[in-house]
Design a protein around this motif. Structure first.
Motif, PDB file in Angstrom:
ATOM      1  N   GLN A  69       0.830  -1.207   0.000  1.00 37.77           N
ATOM      2  CA  GLN A  69       0.000   0.000   0.000  1.00 37.77           C
ATOM      3  C   GLN A  69       0.863   1.254   0.000  1.00 37.77           C
ATOM      4  OE1 GLN A  69      -2.688   0.346   3.335  1.00 37.77           O
ATOM      5  NE2 GLN A  69      -3.930   1.892   2.321  1.00 37.77           N
ATOM      6  N   GLU A  70       1.909   1.259   0.805  1.00 40.52           N
ATOM      7  CA  GLU A  70       2.755   2.445   0.909  1.00 40.52           C
ATOM      8  C   GLU A  70       3.530   2.726  -0.371  1.00 40.52           C
ATOM      9  OE1 GLU A  70       5.223   2.392   4.377  1.00 40.52           O
ATOM     10  OE2 GLU A  70       3.535   1.981   5.733  1.00 40.52           O
ATOM     11  N   TYR A  71       3.952   1.656  -1.061  1.00 43.40           N
ATOM     12  CA  TYR A  71       4.737   1.832  -2.284  1.00 43.40           C
ATOM     13  C   TYR A  71       3.890   1.752  -3.556  1.00 43.40           C
ATOM     14  CZ  TYR A  71       9.073   1.419   0.451  1.00 43.40           C
ATOM     15  OH  TYR A  71      10.097   1.616   1.342  1.00 43.40           O
ATOM     16  N   GLY A  72       2.594   1.564  -3.404  1.00 42.48           N
ATOM     17  CA  GLY A  72       1.709   1.480  -4.567  1.00 42.48           C
ATOM     18  C   GLY A  72       1.922   0.243  -5.413  1.00 42.48           C
ATOM     19  N   LEU A  73       2.134  -0.900  -4.755  1.00 49.06           N
ATOM     20  CA  LEU A  73       2.433  -2.149  -5.453  1.00 49.06           C
ATOM     21  C   LEU A  73       1.219  -3.082  -5.449  1.00 49.06           C
ATOM     22  CD1 LEU A  73       5.922  -2.820  -3.839  1.00 49.06           C
ATOM     23  CD2 LEU A  73       5.389  -1.438  -5.868  1.00 49.06           C
ATOM     24  N   THR A  74       1.215  -4.012  -6.375  1.00 49.78           N
ATOM     25  CA  THR A  74       0.164  -5.021  -6.447  1.00 49.78           C
ATOM     26  C   THR A  74       0.417  -6.121  -5.430  1.00 49.78           C
ATOM     27  OG1 THR A  74      -0.222  -4.604  -8.793  1.00 49.78           O
ATOM     28  CG2 THR A  74      -0.936  -6.739  -7.941  1.00 49.78           C
ATOM     29  N   VAL A  75      -0.636  -6.533  -4.735  1.00 54.39           N
ATOM     30  CA  VAL A  75      -0.554  -7.658  -3.804  1.00 54.39           C
ATOM     31  C   VAL A  75      -1.310  -8.844  -4.384  1.00 54.39           C
ATOM     32  CG1 VAL A  75      -1.195  -8.539  -1.533  1.00 54.39           C
ATOM     33  CG2 VAL A  75      -0.366  -6.218  -1.758  1.00 54.39           C
ATOM     34  N   VAL A  76      -0.702 -10.018  -4.300  1.00 53.23           N
ATOM     35  CA  VAL A  76      -1.389 -11.273  -4.620  1.00 53.23           C
ATOM     36  C   VAL A  76      -1.816 -11.884  -3.278  1.00 53.23           C
ATOM     37  CG1 VAL A  76      -1.223 -13.536  -5.700  1.00 53.23           C
ATOM     38  CG2 VAL A  76       0.005 -11.585  -6.689  1.00 53.23           C
ATOM     39  N   PRO A  77      -3.114 -11.953  -2.980  1.00 53.01           N
ATOM     40  CA  PRO A  77      -3.566 -12.362  -1.651  1.00 53.01           C
ATOM     41  C   PRO A  77      -3.563 -13.876  -1.446  1.00 53.01           C
ATOM     42  CG  PRO A  77      -5.461 -11.812  -2.998  1.00 53.01           C
ATOM     43  CD  PRO A  77      -4.234 -11.519  -3.832  1.00 53.01           C
ATOM     44  N   THR A  78      -2.394 -14.466  -1.591  1.00 59.42           N
ATOM     45  CA  THR A  78      -2.297 -15.931  -1.534  1.00 59.42           C
ATOM     46  C   THR A  78      -2.645 -16.483  -0.159  1.00 59.42           C
ATOM     47  OG1 THR A  78       0.009 -15.267  -2.000  1.00 59.42           O
ATOM     48  CG2 THR A  78      -0.893 -16.985  -3.317  1.00 59.42           C
ATOM     49  N   TYR A  79      -2.167 -15.845   0.902  1.00 58.79           N
ATOM     50  CA  TYR A  79      -2.498 -16.327   2.250  1.00 58.79           C
ATOM     51  C   TYR A  79      -4.013 -16.331   2.443  1.00 58.79           C
ATOM     52  CZ  TYR A  79      -2.741 -16.564   7.363  1.00 58.79           C
ATOM     53  OH  TYR A  79      -3.031 -16.934   8.657  1.00 58.79           O
ATOM     54  N   HIS A  80      -4.644 -15.242   2.079  1.00 59.25           N
ATOM     55  CA  HIS A  80      -6.089 -15.154   2.266  1.00 59.25           C
ATOM     56  C   HIS A  80      -6.836 -16.150   1.381  1.00 59.25           C
ATOM     57  CE1 HIS A  80      -4.911 -11.299   4.151  1.00 59.25           C
ATOM     58  NE2 HIS A  80      -5.966 -11.536   4.902  1.00 59.25           N
ATOM     59  N   ALA A  81      -6.334 -16.382   0.173  1.00 60.64           N
ATOM     60  CA  ALA A  81      -6.960 -17.372  -0.709  1.00 60.64           C
ATOM     61  C   ALA A  81      -6.880 -18.767  -0.105  1.00 60.64           C
ATOM     62  CB  ALA A  81      -6.294 -17.346  -2.085  1.00 60.64           C
ATOM     63  N   PHE A  82      -5.725 -19.084   0.483  1.00 62.26           N
ATOM     64  CA  PHE A  82      -5.553 -20.404   1.100  1.00 62.26           C
ATOM     65  C   PHE A  82      -6.430 -20.537   2.345  1.00 62.26           C
ATOM     66  CE2 PHE A  82      -2.435 -21.080  -1.940  1.00 62.26           C
ATOM     67  CZ  PHE A  82      -1.811 -22.306  -1.793  1.00 62.26           C
ATOM     68  N   ILE A  83      -6.478 -19.513   3.180  1.00 59.54           N
ATOM     69  CA  ILE A  83      -7.319 -19.572   4.380  1.00 59.54           C
ATOM     70  C   ILE A  83      -8.787 -19.704   3.994  1.00 59.54           C
ATOM     71  CG2 ILE A  83      -8.103 -18.292   6.400  1.00 59.54           C
ATOM     72  CD1 ILE A  83      -5.293 -19.508   6.691  1.00 59.54           C
ATOM     73  N   ASP A  84      -9.207 -18.964   2.974  1.00 59.57           N
ATOM     74  CA  ASP A  84     -10.596 -19.074   2.514  1.00 59.57           C
ATOM     75  C   ASP A  84     -10.899 -20.490   2.047  1.00 59.57           C
ATOM     76  OD1 ASP A  84     -11.029 -16.427   3.089  1.00 59.57           O
ATOM     77  OD2 ASP A  84     -10.889 -15.737   1.007  1.00 59.57           O
ATOM     78  N   TYR A  85      -9.954 -21.074   1.319  1.00 60.15           N
ATOM     79  CA  TYR A  85     -10.145 -22.446   0.844  1.00 60.15           C
ATOM     80  C   TYR A  85     -10.229 -23.412   2.022  1.00 60.15           C
ATOM     81  CZ  TYR A  85      -9.290 -26.792  -1.757  1.00 60.15           C
ATOM     82  OH  TYR A  85      -9.398 -28.065  -2.285  1.00 60.15           O
ATOM     83  N   LEU A  86      -9.351 -23.245   2.988  1.00 66.32           N
ATOM     84  CA  LEU A  86      -9.294 -24.166   4.121  1.00 66.32           C
ATOM     85  C   LEU A  86     -10.508 -24.057   5.037  1.00 66.32           C
ATOM     86  CD1 LEU A  86      -5.518 -23.875   5.074  1.00 66.32           C
ATOM     87  CD2 LEU A  86      -6.629 -25.713   3.799  1.00 66.32           C
ATOM     88  N   THR A  87     -11.197 -22.932   4.991  1.00 62.67           N
ATOM     89  CA  THR A  87     -12.395 -22.766   5.820  1.00 62.67           C
ATOM     90  C   THR A  87     -13.675 -23.058   5.049  1.00 62.67           C
ATOM     91  OG1 THR A  87     -12.380 -20.388   5.323  1.00 62.67           O
ATOM     92  CG2 THR A  87     -11.322 -21.094   7.368  1.00 62.67           C
ATOM     93  N   SER A  88     -13.535 -23.520   3.808  1.00 66.96           N
ATOM     94  CA  SER A  88     -14.702 -23.880   2.999  1.00 66.96           C
ATOM     95  C   SER A  88     -14.782 -25.403   2.883  1.00 66.96           C
ATOM     96  CB  SER A  88     -14.586 -23.246   1.618  1.00 66.96           C
ATOM     97  OG  SER A  88     -13.484 -23.807   0.905  1.00 66.96           O
ATOM     98  N   GLU A  89     -15.726 -25.875   2.120  1.00 68.70           N
ATOM     99  CA  GLU A  89     -15.822 -27.322   1.866  1.00 68.70           C
ATOM    100  C   GLU A  89     -14.777 -27.687   0.822  1.00 68.70           C
ATOM    101  OE1 GLU A  89     -19.697 -28.736   0.968  1.00 68.70           O
ATOM    102  OE2 GLU A  89     -20.663 -27.666   2.629  1.00 68.70           O
ATOM    103  N   ARG A  90     -13.606 -28.031   1.285  1.00 66.36           N
ATOM    104  CA  ARG A  90     -12.482 -28.266   0.386  1.00 66.36           C
ATOM    105  C   ARG A  90     -12.453 -29.724  -0.060  1.00 66.36           C
ATOM    106  NH1 ARG A  90      -7.508 -28.943   4.364  1.00 66.36           N
ATOM    107  NH2 ARG A  90      -8.597 -29.233   6.318  1.00 66.36           N
ATOM    108  N   PRO A  91     -12.488 -29.973  -1.358  1.00 70.30           N
ATOM    109  CA  PRO A  91     -12.496 -31.352  -1.836  1.00 70.30           C
ATOM    110  C   PRO A  91     -11.120 -32.008  -1.846  1.00 70.30           C
ATOM    111  CG  PRO A  91     -12.658 -29.833  -3.681  1.00 70.30           C
ATOM    112  CD  PRO A  91     -12.721 -28.995  -2.435  1.00 70.30           C
ATOM    113  N   LEU A  92     -10.049 -31.201  -1.898  1.00 68.39           N
ATOM    114  CA  LEU A  92      -8.703 -31.746  -2.016  1.00 68.39           C
ATOM    115  C   LEU A  92      -7.750 -30.974  -1.116  1.00 68.39           C
ATOM    116  CD1 LEU A  92      -8.477 -32.029  -5.917  1.00 68.39           C
ATOM    117  CD2 LEU A  92      -8.736 -33.937  -4.312  1.00 68.39           C
ATOM    118  N   PRO A  93      -6.672 -31.612  -0.653  1.00 69.45           N
ATOM    119  CA  PRO A  93      -5.632 -30.868   0.070  1.00 69.45           C
ATOM    120  C   PRO A  93      -4.863 -29.969  -0.887  1.00 69.45           C
ATOM    121  CG  PRO A  93      -4.947 -33.138  -0.268  1.00 69.45           C
ATOM    122  CD  PRO A  93      -6.370 -33.052  -0.730  1.00 69.45           C
ATOM    123  N   LEU A  94      -4.139 -29.012  -0.312  1.00 69.50           N
ATOM    124  CA  LEU A  94      -3.369 -28.049  -1.097  1.00 69.50           C
ATOM    125  C   LEU A  94      -1.875 -28.319  -1.076  1.00 69.50           C
ATOM    126  CD1 LEU A  94      -5.160 -24.762   0.050  1.00 69.50           C
ATOM    127  CD2 LEU A  94      -5.462 -25.965  -2.128  1.00 69.50           C
TER     128      LEU A  94
END
Length: 203
Positions: free
Chosen positions: A154-179
């Motif tokens: 945010q401070e440097y105006g860069l793009t973030v890829v929200p991988t941690y949040h994507a993984f946490i969202d997957y792990l808290t959903s009905e996940r059919p396969l491990p990651l």
């Protein structure tokens, strides 16, 4: 995608298989992103460089930044680092550790060096997970590092890829396969989720 040279740097999650691969890309999310470009934008197919090395922490990236990033003058630089900075605290607590304050300081230095010495667009990937349990000690310890990545971006105006949040969202959903194969290193499903999250954030 107009960027002609895209460089990915990180730890074993980025490296995965590149040293056994004639193309030096590996069997990982980097390859999946490369293949996406080949299928979707063949007329603007970029050069893909993988500079992931297993076991690396941000201190290791700093030691090789000149040779593995600046020298290549990428048009787009994608950084994925942080899992080992936390994992070493769990599996090797007696070694010198990289805590959040140092992680942030080094990360800022690397970004500023890159901005001063290249014209690269910089993409920051959140660290992924340590164990496929959202409440694991590793995932709790990762949170400050994830927050630092987002604050710096945010401070440097860069793009973030929200991988941690994507993984946490997957792990808290009905996940059919491990990651992952072991709680950290990606299987094909984990790499697919990383690639999807990167493509959606960057392209």
């Amino acid at each position: 995608m107009k960027d002609k040279r895209i460089l990915f740097i990180g730890d074993s999650i980025t490296e995965w298989g590149r040293f056994e691969d004639e193309e030096n890309i590996g069997d990982n999310y980097v390859r999946m992103i490369r293949d996406y470009f080949a299928v979707h934008t063949p007329e603007q197919f970029p050069e893909i460089i993988n500079r992931g090395i297993g076991g690396n922490r941000i201190t290791d990236l700093a030691n090789r930044w000149q040779d593995d990033v600046i020298t290549h003058q990428p048009d787009l630089l994608s950084i994925s680092i942080g899992v080992n900075d936390v994992w070493r605290q769990l599996d090797n607590p007696d070694m010198e550790q990289v805590y959040p304050d140092q992680y942030e300081e080094i990360y800022r230095t690397l970004i500023e060096k890159t901005q001063a010495e290249t014209n690269a667009k910089i993409v920051l990937m959140e660290p992924t997970v340590i164990e496929e349990d959202v409440n694991s000690e590793g995932n709790q310890k990762l949170k400050p590092y994830v927050e630092i990545v987002n604050k710096i971006a945010q401070e440097y105006g860069l793009t973030v890829v929200p991988t941690y949040h994507a993984f946490i969202d997957y792990l808290t959903s009905e996940r059919p396969l491990p990651l992952t194969t072991d709680g950290v290193h990606m299987n094909s499903t984990g790499n697919a989720l990383m690639a999807k999250t990167w493509i959606e954030a960057v392209l």
